[in-house]
Design a protein around this motif. Sequence first.
Motif, PDB file in Angstrom:
ATOM      1  N   TRP A  17      46.873  40.102  44.138  1.00  0.00           N
ATOM      2  CA  TRP A  17      46.833  41.414  43.486  1.00  0.00           C
ATOM      3  C   TRP A  17      48.193  41.780  42.915  1.00  0.00           C
ATOM      4  O   TRP A  17      48.291  42.334  41.809  1.00  0.00           O
ATOM      5  CB  TRP A  17      46.373  42.489  44.455  1.00  0.00           C
ATOM      6  N   SER A 113      37.098  45.712  37.770  1.00  0.00           N
ATOM      7  CA  SER A 113      35.713  45.529  38.219  1.00  0.00           C
ATOM      8  C   SER A 113      35.339  44.048  38.257  1.00  0.00           C
ATOM      9  O   SER A 113      34.646  43.587  39.163  1.00  0.00           O
ATOM     10  CB  SER A 113      34.774  46.304  37.292  1.00  0.00           C
ATOM     11  N   VAL A 116      37.001  42.365  41.362  1.00  0.00           N
ATOM     12  CA  VAL A 116      36.342  42.726  42.615  1.00  0.00           C
ATOM     13  C   VAL A 116      34.985  42.035  42.751  1.00  0.00           C
ATOM     14  O   VAL A 116      34.547  41.705  43.865  1.00  0.00           O
ATOM     15  CB  VAL A 116      36.184  44.263  42.707  1.00  0.00           C
ATOM     16  N   SER A 146      34.227  41.159  48.695  1.00  0.00           N
ATOM     17  CA  SER A 146      34.414  42.062  47.555  1.00  0.00           C
ATOM     18  C   SER A 146      34.893  43.433  48.022  1.00  0.00           C
ATOM     19  O   SER A 146      35.735  44.063  47.366  1.00  0.00           O
ATOM     20  CB  SER A 146      33.107  42.206  46.759  1.00  0.00           C
ATOM     21  N   SER A 147      34.361  43.900  49.149  1.00  0.00           N
ATOM     22  CA  SER A 147      34.802  45.184  49.702  1.00  0.00           C
ATOM     23  C   SER A 147      36.272  45.116  50.100  1.00  0.00           C
ATOM     24  O   SER A 147      37.048  46.054  49.847  1.00  0.00           O
ATOM     25  CB  SER A 147      33.946  45.560  50.915  1.00  0.00           C
ATOM     26  N   LEU A 149      38.534  43.097  48.806  1.00  0.00           N
ATOM     27  CA  LEU A 149      39.311  43.078  47.562  1.00  0.00           C
ATOM     28  C   LEU A 149      39.430  44.469  46.964  1.00  0.00           C
ATOM     29  O   LEU A 149      40.471  44.851  46.419  1.00  0.00           O
ATOM     30  CB  LEU A 149      38.662  42.132  46.548  1.00  0.00           C
ATOM     31  N   LEU A 150      38.341  45.243  47.045  1.00  0.00           N
ATOM     32  CA  LEU A 150      38.346  46.591  46.492  1.00  0.00           C
ATOM     33  C   LEU A 150      39.349  47.485  47.220  1.00  0.00           C
ATOM     34  O   LEU A 150      40.194  48.136  46.586  1.00  0.00           O
ATOM     35  CB  LEU A 150      36.943  47.187  46.568  1.00  0.00           C
ATOM     36  N   THR A 154      42.732  48.386  45.100  1.00  0.00           N
ATOM     37  CA  THR A 154      42.732  49.676  44.394  1.00  0.00           C
ATOM     38  C   THR A 154      44.119  50.306  44.314  1.00  0.00           C
ATOM     39  O   THR A 154      44.581  50.654  43.218  1.00  0.00           O
ATOM     40  CB  THR A 154      41.727  50.642  45.044  1.00  0.00           C
ATOM     41  N   ALA A 169      38.691  54.037  46.440  1.00  0.00           N
ATOM     42  CA  ALA A 169      37.805  52.914  46.759  1.00  0.00           C
ATOM     43  C   ALA A 169      36.490  53.402  47.365  1.00  0.00           C
ATOM     44  O   ALA A 169      35.422  52.849  47.071  1.00  0.00           O
ATOM     45  CB  ALA A 169      38.511  51.953  47.719  1.00  0.00           C
TER      46      ALA A 169
END
Length: 202
Positions: A17, A113, A116, A146-147, A149-150, A154, A169
Motif C-alpha cells: 500500500w 476499489s 481491494v 479483501s476486508s 486490504l480495505l 483506506t 472503511a
Amino acid sequence: MLLNHIPGLLFNPRNEWSLIRSRFDQTTPLAALRDLLILSSLPGICSFFGAVYFGWSATGVTPVRVSAESAVLMAFFSWLAIFAAVIMMGFFIHWMEKTYGSRRSYMDCICFSIYVSVPLCLTGIGGLYPSIPITMMLILAGISWSSWLLYLGTPLFMKIPEERGFLFANSIVCVALVMLVSMKVVTVFFWELGLGPEFIPD
C-alpha cells in the motif's frame, strides 16, 4: 500496471500500500480499466470451463454439468456484474471521501476499489474445478483478505488518519453489502425470466 501489485497485496500488503501510494501518479485511467477488465473476467472464464467440462458437485459424486451456451451467457453476465460493481464502488467511495477528509479523484477511487477486489477476483480460479466446499472456503478467504486490504489500505491510500480511515472503511463495507444483496436480487430476477443455467442430464 495495477496487476504488478498483486503479489505484494497478497503477501505483504502494508508495504505494498505504501508503494502504491508513492507510485500511484504513474497509473493511467486506461491501464486501470484494462487491468479491471482482466481481473473481472477471471471468475467467469474459469467457471465456464469448470461448469461445462467438469460439472458442479456437492459431494464429489455425480457432478452436474451446464450447457456451453448457457455457460457463456452466465460468464458474460458474471464479468459484467463484477466490472460494474467495482466501478460503482469507486463512485460511492468518491462520493463519501470528502466526509472523511480525503481528496482523491474519481479515477483514484476506482483504482482503490480494484486493488481491494483483487483477492475476491482471484477466488474465481477455483471455478476451474467446481466443488461447493472448496468454493465456499475460497470465497471466505477472499472476503477476509479483501476486508483486510480495505481496512489497512483506506488510511494509507486516502491519506487520512487511521481513526477516520476505520470509519471510512466501515462505510464502504456497508455500501458493498447493499450492492451484494442487490446483485443477488437481480440474479434471481433474470433466472425467473429463463436466463438461468441449462443443466445437462447424465
